[in-house]
Design a protein around this motif. Sequence first.
Motif, PDB file in Angstrom:
ATOM      1  N   ILE A   1     -17.375  40.339 -10.128  1.00 49.06           N
ATOM      2  CA  ILE A   1     -16.169  40.820  -9.216  1.00 49.06           C
ATOM      3  C   ILE A   1     -16.407  40.812  -7.749  1.00 49.06           C
ATOM      4  CG2 ILE A   1     -14.233  42.716  -8.663  1.00 49.06           C
ATOM      5  CD1 ILE A   1     -15.321  43.790 -11.649  1.00 49.06           C
ATOM      6  N   PRO A   2     -15.743  40.292  -7.023  1.00 48.30           N
ATOM      7  CA  PRO A   2     -16.135  40.234  -5.460  1.00 48.30           C
ATOM      8  C   PRO A   2     -15.983  41.442  -4.772  1.00 48.30           C
ATOM      9  CG  PRO A   2     -14.351  38.744  -5.915  1.00 48.30           C
ATOM     10  CD  PRO A   2     -14.575  39.484  -7.209  1.00 48.30           C
ATOM     11  N   CYS A   3     -16.923  41.935  -3.964  1.00 49.14           N
ATOM     12  CA  CYS A   3     -17.079  43.277  -3.023  1.00 49.14           C
ATOM     13  C   CYS A   3     -17.742  43.144  -1.981  1.00 49.14           C
ATOM     14  CB  CYS A   3     -17.634  44.357  -4.219  1.00 49.14           C
ATOM     15  SG  CYS A   3     -19.433  43.763  -4.569  1.00 49.14           S
ATOM     16  N   LEU A   4     -17.585  44.190  -1.166  1.00 47.45           N
ATOM     17  CA  LEU A   4     -18.325  44.368   0.107  1.00 47.45           C
ATOM     18  C   LEU A   4     -19.215  45.676  -0.017  1.00 47.45           C
ATOM     19  CD1 LEU A   4     -18.618  43.565   3.244  1.00 47.45           C
ATOM     20  CD2 LEU A   4     -16.780  45.170   3.719  1.00 47.45           C
ATOM     21  N   CYS A   5     -20.529  45.139   0.105  1.00 46.77           N
ATOM     22  CA  CYS A   5     -21.605  46.171   0.136  1.00 46.77           C
ATOM     23  C   CYS A   5     -22.043  46.562   1.533  1.00 46.77           C
ATOM     24  CB  CYS A   5     -22.924  45.425  -0.619  1.00 46.77           C
ATOM     25  SG  CYS A   5     -22.566  44.820  -2.030  1.00 46.77           S
TER      26      CYS A   5
ATOM     27  N   ILE B   1     -19.553  50.530  -2.263  1.00 50.76           N
ATOM     28  CA  ILE B   1     -18.941  49.173  -2.583  1.00 50.76           C
ATOM     29  C   ILE B   1     -17.471  49.200  -2.364  1.00 50.76           C
ATOM     30  CG2 ILE B   1     -18.717  47.858  -4.541  1.00 50.76           C
ATOM     31  CD1 ILE B   1     -21.579  47.639  -4.527  1.00 50.76           C
ATOM     32  N   GLU B   2     -16.966  48.343  -1.678  1.00 51.41           N
ATOM     33  CA  GLU B   2     -15.847  48.311  -1.472  1.00 51.41           C
ATOM     34  C   GLU B   2     -14.898  46.981  -2.057  1.00 51.41           C
ATOM     35  OE1 GLU B   2     -12.515  48.259   2.438  1.00 51.41           O
ATOM     36  OE2 GLU B   2     -14.816  48.331   2.696  1.00 51.41           O
ATOM     37  N   PHE B   3     -13.821  47.263  -2.681  1.00 52.31           N
ATOM     38  CA  PHE B   3     -12.765  46.292  -3.174  1.00 52.31           C
ATOM     39  C   PHE B   3     -11.644  46.285  -2.600  1.00 52.31           C
ATOM     40  CE2 PHE B   3     -15.610  48.245  -6.702  1.00 52.31           C
ATOM     41  CZ  PHE B   3     -16.057  46.850  -7.333  1.00 52.31           C
ATOM     42  N   LYS B   4     -11.398  44.985  -2.013  1.00 53.64           N
ATOM     43  CA  LYS B   4     -10.142  44.587  -1.406  1.00 53.64           C
ATOM     44  C   LYS B   4      -9.191  43.848  -1.979  1.00 53.64           C
ATOM     45  CE  LYS B   4     -12.922  45.080   2.844  1.00 53.64           C
ATOM     46  NZ  LYS B   4     -13.185  44.208   4.178  1.00 53.64           N
ATOM     47  N   VAL B   5      -8.040  43.673  -1.173  1.00 57.88           N
ATOM     48  CA  VAL B   5      -7.164  42.622  -1.886  1.00 57.88           C
ATOM     49  C   VAL B   5      -7.394  41.491  -1.911  1.00 57.88           C
ATOM     50  CG1 VAL B   5      -4.800  41.781  -1.253  1.00 57.88           C
ATOM     51  CG2 VAL B   5      -5.280  44.230  -0.669  1.00 57.88           C
ATOM     52  N   PRO B   6      -7.329  40.877  -3.027  1.00 58.25           N
ATOM     53  CA  PRO B   6      -6.330  40.844  -4.071  1.00 58.25           C
ATOM     54  C   PRO B   6      -6.769  41.605  -5.175  1.00 58.25           C
ATOM     55  CG  PRO B   6      -7.568  38.819  -4.493  1.00 58.25           C
ATOM     56  CD  PRO B   6      -8.168  39.481  -3.045  1.00 58.25           C
ATOM     57  N   LEU B   7      -7.725  42.405  -4.928  1.00 61.93           N
ATOM     58  CA  LEU B   7      -8.336  43.164  -6.244  1.00 61.93           C
ATOM     59  C   LEU B   7      -7.401  44.511  -5.697  1.00 61.93           C
ATOM     60  CD1 LEU B   7     -11.904  42.506  -6.140  1.00 61.93           C
ATOM     61  CD2 LEU B   7     -10.419  41.679  -7.791  1.00 61.93           C
ATOM     62  N   GLN B   8      -7.559  45.431  -6.691  1.00 56.53           N
ATOM     63  CA  GLN B   8      -7.186  46.962  -6.424  1.00 56.53           C
ATOM     64  C   GLN B   8      -8.171  47.518  -5.372  1.00 56.53           C
ATOM     65  OE1 GLN B   8      -4.189  48.200  -8.348  1.00 56.53           O
ATOM     66  NE2 GLN B   8      -4.356  46.240  -8.588  1.00 56.53           N
TER      67      GLN B   8
ATOM     68  N   GLY C   1     -16.123  52.809  -3.552  1.00 54.09           N
ATOM     69  CA  GLY C   1     -16.867  53.906  -4.469  1.00 54.09           C
ATOM     70  C   GLY C   1     -18.228  53.989  -3.924  1.00 54.09           C
ATOM     71  N   ILE C   2     -18.859  55.085  -4.500  1.00 57.69           N
ATOM     72  CA  ILE C   2     -20.282  55.550  -3.874  1.00 57.69           C
ATOM     73  C   ILE C   2     -21.409  55.017  -5.069  1.00 57.69           C
ATOM     74  CG2 ILE C   2     -21.873  57.248  -3.315  1.00 57.69           C
ATOM     75  CD1 ILE C   2     -19.910  56.725  -1.179  1.00 57.69           C
ATOM     76  N   VAL C   3     -22.539  54.618  -4.672  1.00 57.73           N
ATOM     77  CA  VAL C   3     -23.430  54.101  -5.489  1.00 57.73           C
ATOM     78  C   VAL C   3     -24.750  55.227  -5.648  1.00 57.73           C
ATOM     79  CG1 VAL C   3     -25.105  52.620  -6.178  1.00 57.73           C
ATOM     80  CG2 VAL C   3     -23.035  51.818  -5.218  1.00 57.73           C
ATOM     81  N   PHE C   4     -24.641  55.560  -6.866  1.00 54.52           N
ATOM     82  CA  PHE C   4     -26.014  56.438  -7.042  1.00 54.52           C
ATOM     83  C   PHE C   4     -27.149  56.050  -7.868  1.00 54.52           C
ATOM     84  CE2 PHE C   4     -22.027  59.018  -6.870  1.00 54.52           C
ATOM     85  CZ  PHE C   4     -22.455  60.063  -6.103  1.00 54.52           C
ATOM     86  N   ASP C   5     -28.201  56.646  -7.888  1.00 54.05           N
ATOM     87  CA  ASP C   5     -29.414  56.320  -8.475  1.00 54.05           C
ATOM     88  C   ASP C   5     -30.008  54.836  -7.775  1.00 54.05           C
ATOM     89  OD1 ASP C   5     -29.364  58.609 -10.084  1.00 54.05           O
ATOM     90  OD2 ASP C   5     -28.208  57.470 -11.437  1.00 54.05           O
ATOM     91  N   TRP C   6     -29.950  54.922  -6.576  1.00 53.61           N
ATOM     92  CA  TRP C   6     -30.423  53.384  -6.060  1.00 53.61           C
ATOM     93  C   TRP C   6     -31.634  53.681  -5.099  1.00 53.61           C
ATOM     94  CZ3 TRP C   6     -29.893  52.746  -0.553  1.00 53.61           C
ATOM     95  CH2 TRP C   6     -29.068  53.729   0.091  1.00 53.61           C
TER      96      TRP C   6
END
Length: 118
Positions: A22-26, A34-41, A45-50
């Motif tokens: 899934i396309p995202c922005l890190c 992690i950010e999801f933008k249009v055309p996605l919903q 979110g926040i990443v844990f255990d990294w």
Amino acid sequence: MKLKISFPENCISEIIIEQKFIPCLCKISNNFEIEFKVPLQPAIGIVFDWDIELIDERVPAGTGGQYLHYANGEISIVHISDDMYQILDLNIFYPSSGWCPVMKDGDYAHLMNELYDE
């Protein structure tokens, strides 16, 4: 790595979450978003255990600015509970080096030099 994120409750979110890569922005600094933008919903979110050191071994860090890493990516996740997802695959794109695998099948991806040593 785990992603805590709240997607809108609708059939589009369910369909997208089941997709691979899934396309995202890190966005990585002290936190990993992690950010999801249009055309996605749209959702963040926040990443844990990294581990920043393991990520830095796999992708080049940026120069200056608010984030150590700020780049487009592609992610595969699986729902584990409530708003928590296991990150199965994560690739981050950098113009100087192309797609850099960070996670593969739920574990940190092999480093390129490790592949040649085998």
